[in-house]
Write a protein that holds these residues in place. Structure first.
Motif, PDB file in Angstrom:
ATOM      1  N   UNK A  41       1.173  -1.124   0.052  1.00  0.00           N
ATOM      2  CA  UNK A  41       0.506  -0.230  -0.199  1.00  0.00           C
ATOM      3  C   UNK A  41       0.637   1.124   0.035  1.00  0.00           C
ATOM      4  N   UNK A  42       1.732   1.855   0.986  1.00  0.00           N
ATOM      5  CA  UNK A  42       2.470   3.233   1.208  1.00  0.00           C
ATOM      6  C   UNK A  42       3.713   2.293   0.486  1.00  0.00           C
ATOM      7  N   UNK A  43       4.759   3.057  -0.661  1.00  0.00           N
ATOM      8  CA  UNK A  43       5.000   3.373  -1.412  1.00  0.00           C
ATOM      9  C   UNK A  43       5.564   4.511  -1.678  1.00  0.00           C
ATOM     10  N   UNK A  44       6.815   4.849  -2.140  1.00  0.00           N
ATOM     11  CA  UNK A  44       7.732   6.220  -1.996  1.00  0.00           C
ATOM     12  C   UNK A  44       9.252   6.022  -2.961  1.00  0.00           C
ATOM     13  N   UNK A  45       8.907   6.759  -3.401  1.00  0.00           N
ATOM     14  CA  UNK A  45      10.714   7.079  -4.629  1.00  0.00           C
ATOM     15  C   UNK A  45      11.936   6.147  -3.645  1.00  0.00           C
ATOM     16  N   UNK A  66       1.632   8.716  -6.214  1.00  0.00           N
ATOM     17  CA  UNK A  66      -0.131   8.523  -6.043  1.00  0.00           C
ATOM     18  C   UNK A  66      -0.613   8.248  -6.342  1.00  0.00           C
ATOM     19  N   UNK A  67      -2.195   7.675  -5.518  1.00  0.00           N
ATOM     20  CA  UNK A  67      -2.315   6.380  -5.348  1.00  0.00           C
ATOM     21  C   UNK A  67      -2.359   6.062  -7.022  1.00  0.00           C
ATOM     22  N   UNK A  68      -2.581   6.496  -7.794  1.00  0.00           N
ATOM     23  CA  UNK A  68      -3.213   6.156  -9.177  1.00  0.00           C
ATOM     24  C   UNK A  68      -2.174   4.815  -9.512  1.00  0.00           C
ATOM     25  N   UNK A 121       2.013  10.899 -13.331  1.00  0.00           N
ATOM     26  CA  UNK A 121       2.658  11.033 -12.839  1.00  0.00           C
ATOM     27  C   UNK A 121       3.839  11.396 -12.545  1.00  0.00           C
ATOM     28  N   UNK A 122       4.844  11.949 -13.639  1.00  0.00           N
ATOM     29  CA  UNK A 122       5.948  12.280 -13.942  1.00  0.00           C
ATOM     30  C   UNK A 122       6.275  13.857 -13.013  1.00  0.00           C
ATOM     31  N   UNK A 172      11.373   2.760 -14.118  1.00  0.00           N
ATOM     32  CA  UNK A 172       9.841   3.049 -14.782  1.00  0.00           C
ATOM     33  C   UNK A 172       8.430   3.337 -14.347  1.00  0.00           C
ATOM     34  N   UNK A 173       8.085   1.707 -14.912  1.00  0.00           N
ATOM     35  CA  UNK A 173       7.355   1.158 -13.560  1.00  0.00           C
ATOM     36  C   UNK A 173       7.133   1.090 -12.557  1.00  0.00           C
ATOM     37  N   UNK A 174       8.379   0.314 -11.804  1.00  0.00           N
ATOM     38  CA  UNK A 174       7.933   1.078 -10.284  1.00  0.00           C
ATOM     39  C   UNK A 174       7.863   2.373  -9.970  1.00  0.00           C
ATOM     40  N   UNK A 175       7.933   3.524 -11.135  1.00  0.00           N
ATOM     41  CA  UNK A 175       7.723   4.717 -10.970  1.00  0.00           C
ATOM     42  C   UNK A 175       6.445   4.412 -10.943  1.00  0.00           C
TER      43      UNK A 175
END
Length: 437
Positions: free
Chosen positions: A142-146, A318-320, A271-272, A239-242
């Protein structure tokens, strides 16, 4: 462990730095090999107890197994020798075993423990990875960041650098080949499936086209490549991870390849704008179409976004992104499941023998394989595959948690008929199912 069809038929894996495959006709008089290993081994079942099936690929099945003496759990990949048609095929399987031993000791590589052979199978007993696939774990958390994406990328590219330092090219880096060793926050990310991997020497080039559609490097499609192709594949994963989607995509294989060769790298649309410039700069360097200009694995590991904990933001993405990642992963599983139906020599459906979503341009199966795949899902012979039929197939393949209704609703925004396609080399896609029926 999910052993997918990520390798070409072994006879298509002839690496060479001398000439393209077309100019290297194979001798037809060589005596077929009868064994992969250079020595006899004890009986596998004298030492291990077999459990449930964990996964199935084109050449073998992976089972849970228990070591009798220690009760330790492992994964056993059993490769059918009837699929090995010539001496070179046996040599290719032996090379996979050699490479796994060669890379042993790297903490982010699945470790091989034992190898056995009998008259029917070659068995690779390996470390068990019970923590799930890379994308599934991210979605579930659920929680995910750079910052978390940077840590994952460091593990992935660390394996690439280790391989390259030891003269090994993986050639099939993709999210499905990265598994967590156990549940829990302290789990390690492990690289698996070295069936397409090869040894190489500095300056050596390869010409056989292998890999997976979204992740294959442009120079691989142009049939002249070296280890930098692995960095491209890792860049696609980043790229997909972000963003939740691949950088180059289309509805057909040929469309994907055109995008890889000519398409614009999009780092402007959502979301770039919310992604750090440091991350985008690294992606540009990893996805440089010129392999000579592309950043190396070692240079990626030295990049500030990877090295400095303060550079990659720790705020949730972003949740998207998570939503797109979830659906991209789910649709990939459905496509693989659809393409894992084939007809073997006995005339029966043998799941896992088809090429799945993996690309092998040297040889693709004919349209009758697509018909076999379609017929498996179309239980009532109506000519359409309904959601109910596909959902049942999901359960058959251990994908009972895939919510097709949600996926289709999100994709089919205008409520028109949605078709999922089986890709074919004829560029004439065959529809798999129509959810409006």
């Amino acid at each position: 462990m999910n052993e997918e069809t990520s390798r070409a038929p072994p006879s298509q894996q002839r690496p060479s730095s001398a000439a393209p495959p077309a100019s290297r006709a194979r001798p037809t008089t060589r005596k077929p090999a009868t064994s992969v290993l250079p020595h006899q081994t004890p009986r596998l079942r004298d030492h291990y107890l077999f459990g449930k099936k964990l996964g199935q690929g084109q050449f073998g099945i992976t089972y849970l197994c228990t070591h009798k003496a220690s009760s330790a759990l492992y994964a056993c990949k059993s490769i059918s020798k009837r699929k090995l048609l010539c001496r070179e095929d046996y040599e290719d399987v032996y090379r996979e075993i050699q490479i796994m031993h060669h890379l042993s000791g790297q903490p982010n590589v699945v470790q091989i423990k034992d190898t056995y052979e009998d008259s029917m199978f070659v068995h690779l007993v390996m470390e068990l990875c019970a923590g799930g696939e890379l994308f599934d774990r991210i979605v579930a958390k659920g929680h995910y960041s750079e910052k978390e994406a940077a840590k994952l990328t460091k593990n992935i590219i660390g394996v690439v650098e280790y391989c390259h330092c030891l003269g090994v090219m993986h050639r099939d880096l993709k999210p499905e080949n990265f598994l967590f060793d156990k549940p829990g926050d302290d789990a390690k990310l492990k690289t698996t499936d070295f069936g397409l991997s090869v040894f190489y020497k500095p300056g050596q080039y390869f010409y056989d086209v292998v890999g997976s559609p979204y992740y294959v490097a442009p120079e691989v499609l142009l049939k002249h490549y070296g280890p930098q192709a692995d960095v491209w594949s890792a860049g696609v994963i980043l790229y997909i991870l972000l963003s939740g989607v691949p950088p180059f995509w289309a509805e057909t294989d040929s469309g994907i390849f055109r995008q890889i060769l000519q398409g614009k790298l999009d780092l402007e649309s959502d979301p770039w704008p919310n992604i750090s410039e440091s991350a985008k700069d690294l992606i540009r360097k990893m996805l440089d179409r010129d392999p000579k200009q592309r950043i190396t694995a070692h240079e990626v590991l030295c990049n500030p976004w990877i090295v400095d904990d303060r550079v990659a933001p720790d705020k949730p993405l972003d949740s998207a992104v998570l939503s797109r990642l979830k659906h991209f992963s789910a649709m990939n599983k459905l496509k693989k499941m659809a393409l894992r139906a084939d007809i073997d020599n006995s005339g029966t459906i043998d799941y896992g023998e088809f090429l799945a979503a993996t690309l092998h341009l040297n040889k693709m199966e004919r349209e009758d394989n697509l018909v076999a795949a379609f017929s498996y899902f179309d239980k009532d012979g109506s000519g359409y595959i309904t959601i109910d039929e596909l959902q049942q197939a999901c359960k058959d393949f251990g994908l009972g948690d895939v919510h097709l209704d949600e996926i289709i609703k999100e994709i089919d925004q205008d409520n028109v008929s949605l078709y999922v396609y089986i890709w074919s080399t004829s560029n004439n896609p065959t529809f798999l199912f129509n959810p409006s029926t």
